[in-house]
Design an enzyme around this catalytic site. Structure first.
Site, mmCIF file in Angstrom:
data_model
loop_
_atom_site.group_PDB
_atom_site.id
_atom_site.type_symbol
_atom_site.label_atom_id
_atom_site.label_comp_id
_atom_site.label_asym_id
_atom_site.label_seq_id
_atom_site.Cartn_x
_atom_site.Cartn_y
_atom_site.Cartn_z
ATOM 1 N N ARG A 82 40.828 37.578 55.724
ATOM 2 C CA ARG A 82 41.295 37.461 54.333
ATOM 3 C C ARG A 82 40.956 38.727 53.547
ATOM 4 O O ARG A 82 41.740 39.178 52.704
ATOM 5 C CB ARG A 82 40.702 36.216 53.676
ATOM 6 C CG ARG A 82 41.343 35.895 52.342
ATOM 7 C CD ARG A 82 40.914 34.548 51.811
ATOM 8 N NE ARG A 82 39.483 34.504 51.548
ATOM 9 C CZ ARG A 82 38.818 33.394 51.213
ATOM 10 N NH1 ARG A 82 39.463 32.245 51.112
ATOM 11 N NH2 ARG A 82 37.523 33.432 50.986
ATOM 12 N N LYS A 184 41.644 37.888 47.179
ATOM 13 C CA LYS A 184 40.395 37.738 46.442
ATOM 14 C C LYS A 184 40.074 39.051 45.727
ATOM 15 O O LYS A 184 39.117 39.771 46.065
ATOM 16 C CB LYS A 184 39.280 37.318 47.407
ATOM 17 C CG LYS A 184 38.399 36.235 46.819
ATOM 18 C CD LYS A 184 37.608 35.544 47.894
ATOM 19 C CE LYS A 184 36.291 35.021 47.402
ATOM 20 N NZ LYS A 184 36.336 34.070 46.306
ATOM 21 N N GLU A 220 45.355 25.784 41.453
ATOM 22 C CA GLU A 220 43.943 25.648 41.840
ATOM 23 C C GLU A 220 43.083 25.834 40.610
ATOM 24 O O GLU A 220 43.591 25.896 39.494
ATOM 25 C CB GLU A 220 43.601 26.649 42.939
ATOM 26 C CG GLU A 220 43.806 28.101 42.560
ATOM 27 C CD GLU A 220 43.335 29.064 43.650
ATOM 28 O OE1 GLU A 220 42.368 28.745 44.365
ATOM 29 O OE2 GLU A 220 43.918 30.139 43.768
HETATM 30 N N1 PLP Z 1 40.133 29.612 45.266
HETATM 31 C C1 PLP Z 1 39.548 30.618 44.625
HETATM 32 C C2 PLP Z 1 40.254 31.201 43.452
HETATM 33 C C3 PLP Z 1 38.290 31.086 45.059
HETATM 34 O O1 PLP Z 1 37.686 32.081 44.420
HETATM 35 C C4 PLP Z 1 37.676 30.486 46.164
HETATM 36 C C5 PLP Z 1 36.396 30.962 46.652
HETATM 37 O O2 PLP Z 1 36.282 31.692 47.560
HETATM 38 C C6 PLP Z 1 38.330 29.438 46.804
HETATM 39 C C7 PLP Z 1 39.560 29.021 46.327
HETATM 40 C C8 PLP Z 1 37.732 28.774 47.977
HETATM 41 O O3 PLP Z 1 37.883 29.562 49.125
HETATM 42 P P1 PLP Z 1 36.876 29.442 50.321
HETATM 43 O O4 PLP Z 1 36.912 28.048 50.762
HETATM 44 O O5 PLP Z 1 37.435 30.368 51.350
HETATM 45 O O6 PLP Z 1 35.550 29.849 49.819
HETATM 46 C C1 COI Z 2 33.244 31.121 46.715
HETATM 47 O O1 COI Z 2 33.407 29.915 46.819
HETATM 48 O O2 COI Z 2 32.687 31.808 47.581
HETATM 49 C C2 COI Z 2 33.723 31.824 45.559
HETATM 50 O O3 COI Z 2 33.934 32.994 45.653
HETATM 51 C C3 COI Z 2 33.926 31.069 44.325
HETATM 52 C C4 COI Z 2 33.319 31.726 43.135
HETATM 53 C C5 COI Z 2 31.832 31.882 43.222
HETATM 54 C C6 COI Z 2 34.032 32.991 42.789
#
Ligand code: PLP
Ligand code: COI
Length: 341
Positions: A82, A184, A220
């Site tokens: 990612r 991200k 989201e």
């Molecule tokens: N959506 C956003 C906008 C986020 O910042 C995050 C955090 O990483 C997620 C979703 C959840 O992603 P993940 O499960 O890969 O941490």
């Molecule tokens: C995560 O879940 O790792 C995120 O990045 C969410 C938030 C702390 C930005």
């Protein structure tokens, strides 16, 4: 190895400096040999791409102590790929995915004393990030970059742990159509700060963002994807080109189907159907799966039957199965858990 003397069970989700971080620099078209350092500070030109035009992206993942006492990380290869997607979209150099995973492991190993003990409820949060460190004044990609990973021990992202959250439908958008919502990029989070401060001031835990084009579909929150459960027990998650492909959400969909035998669906979810769901949760590395009890749309309340006291039954099963896999109580699918030797 002796653990640091921290109050593990009462950690919040905050930054606490640990002993080692990883650094690699990109210059003249190549990455330097990365290394661990004890220096937590960064010195760079005032004209750095990140400071002028916000050229930065990041990742988030966690290390855990399993029931057997091993230290493990959860699916770091997905964070690596990612981040590569984020870099390509932001005209930044990709840090090789295999080296990313090795660097994550090196940081965890070096900071093993900060990996919270099994059963404490805390974890070691890892924050890989990259930014334009070289000077730019015309709008263009920076000529130099730095990739870093630091580690910080954390407790739950939402205070109160498993207590259901109240969120509101936001009037602000977090992503533009055809924009950067699916990666991200640091700038996505800068964009969301006003909305989150305003939500907190109004007594809400988070914002629900709708699709930026029609404002009829659920996207989201600022830091987590949505999972819904229908009244007949199907797990539904929104599909959209402008949401971040959450690794937690992708994992939970597998867990729901393969471990819990539930029907799963990734599809467009109209806001109008939300009132008919039985349960709602926010999922992400930081959030794990945090139940939502109430969604407020300009004064109109949607209250889920699971209520404001505890997680809904399906959300709880998903939570128990995912954390069981992460903590080594339940056998993980091939490749999900990487042991730090
Ligand atoms: N959506 C956003 C906008 C986020 O910042 C995050 C955090 O990483 C997620 C979703 C959840 O992603 P993940 O499960 O890969 O941490
Ligand atoms: C995560 O879940 O790792 C995120 O990045 C969410 C938030 C702390 C930005």
């Amino acid at each position: 190895m002796e653990k640091k003397n921290l109050d593990w069970s009462n950690l919040g989700f905050g930054y606490r400096q640990t002993d080692y971080r990883y650094v690699a620099n990109w210059k003249n078209g190549a990455w330097s040999e990365g290394e661990l350092t004890t220096d937590a500070t960064i010195t760079m030109t005032e004209c750095a791409g990140v400071l002028q035009y916000s050229q930065s992206c990041f990742e988030g993942l966690k290390a855990y102590t399993t029931e057997k006492g091993q230290i493990v990380v959860f699916r770091p290869d997905l964070n690596a790929s990612r981040m590569a997607d984020s870099c390509r979209r932001l005209e930044m150099p990709v840090y090789p995915e295999d080296k990313f995973v090795e660097a994550v492991k090196a940081v965890v190993r070096a900071n093993a004393a900060y990996v919270p003990p099994y059963g404490s409820g805390a974890t070691l949060y890892l924050r890989p990030f990259m930014f334009g460190s070289g000077p730019v004044i015309g709008v263009s990609p920076a000529p130099e970059y730095q990739f870093r990973i630091f580690a910080t021990p954390v407790g739950p992202y939402f205070k109160g742990g498993a207590k259901p959250l109240t969120i509101r439908v936001s009037d602000f958008d977090r992503a533009a159509p055809n924009g950067t919502g699916h990666i991200k990029a640091g700038l996505n989070y800068a964009m969301s700060l006003h909305a989150i401060v305003d939500a907190h001031n109004q007594g809400f835990n988070e914002n629900m963002y709708l699709d930026p084009k029609t404002r009829t579909k659920v996207e989201e929150t600022g830091g987590a994807n949505f999972l819904f459960v229908t009244k007949d027990g199907k797990v539904v998650t929104p599909k959209s080109p402008s949401i971040l492909p959450s690794i937690t959400r992708r994992s939970l969909m597998v867990v729901a189907k393969e471990y819990l035998g539930l029907e799963v669906e990734e599809r467009e979810v109209y806001f109008d159907e939300v009132k008919d769901f039985a349960e709602c949760g926010l999922c992400g590395t930081a959030a794990v799966i945090s139940p939502v009890g109430k969604i407020v749309d300009h004064g109109k309340e949607i209250c889920f039957p699971s209520g404001m006291d505890e997680m809904g039954p399906v959300t709880k099963k998903l939570y128990d199965a995912l954390t069981g896999i992460q903590m080594g109580r339940i056998e993980a699918p091939e490749g999900w858990i990487q042991v730090i030797e």
